[in-house]
Design an enzyme around this catalytic site. Sequence first.
Site: not given
Ligand code: PDD
Length: 280
Positions: A33, A52, A99, A101, A146
């Site tokens: 995400y 990213r 489903r 894994h 992410k």
């Molecule tokens: N999260 N570290 C973690 C674990 C994060 O989840 C986030 C951002 C950041 C900062 O990343 P950025 O500057 O790219 O937003 C660092 C988003 C905002 C969220 O989970 O809502």
Amino acid sequence: MSNLIYYNGQFKEKGEVYIDPEDRGYLFADGVYEVIVAEEGGLFKLEEHFARLERSALGLDILLDDYKGLQEAAVKLLEGSGYPKAKLYIQVTRGTETRNHAYSDGLKPNVLMMVSRLAGNPAEYFQKGVKVITVPDERWSRCHIKAISLLPNVLAKTKAKREGAFEAIQIRDGFVTDGSSSNVFLVEDEIVITPPATNYILNGITRVVVLELAAKLGYLTREESISPDRLFAADQVFLTGTTTEVMPVCAIDGKKIGSGQPGRITMELYNAYRELLTRQ
Ligand code: PDD
């Protein structure tokens, strides 16, 4: 104001979107995400967030073709929303199948994008600084991706909230990693320091912007491992993130940081960041 949602190539009302119960995102949190904010300047660092997103997806072997088309749809969705300050959430899950894994090759990812009003943090937080706590980092070892599997982050942030704190700073093997949804910085002898962008942290888009701003403002910057003791002894501590912005920290685990007030360099960076966000 329209509340349209983008789902797999179509713009729909929220109530009209059907999510298959066999979506692997729903069953396994198998997906990635991004969160992007928009003020007067439009979607902030759109290209960087999409780059990213693609890296995260590739890191998990999630193959999506048309990131350019998706980026255009994101702009359309935002424009249609009519919010003066908005938050865009983009989620790409591996796809839908019975489903199991192990996933099958060639699954078609499911893509969801939605826009909500951005309330922003109360001005008082920036004026007085926020309190944070420390917690053990219980995440996996590929935090640079992410991924939507955020249970440790969810539990850490909820612990912070229950204790009246803004954020939980995570500690792994004696070193500071990330906040639950933000990156961590400290200022020591006017040097701006943050943990290095290894696989143990999410390399925030805001983190990179702030490192660049600090250099532009004439401060030395360093990316190096930070022990909790060093954090507690810092002149200034602050957090960065898309929704966190540049947030001064006044206390950690009940211990005052520096003067207990937002530091000068922190606020210089906050102002420089705000200027960039609102003018691009
Ligand atoms: N999260 N570290 C973690 C674990 C994060 O989840 C986030 C951002 C950041 C900062 O990343 P950025 O500057 O790219 O937003 C660092 C988003 C905002 C969220 O989970 O809502």
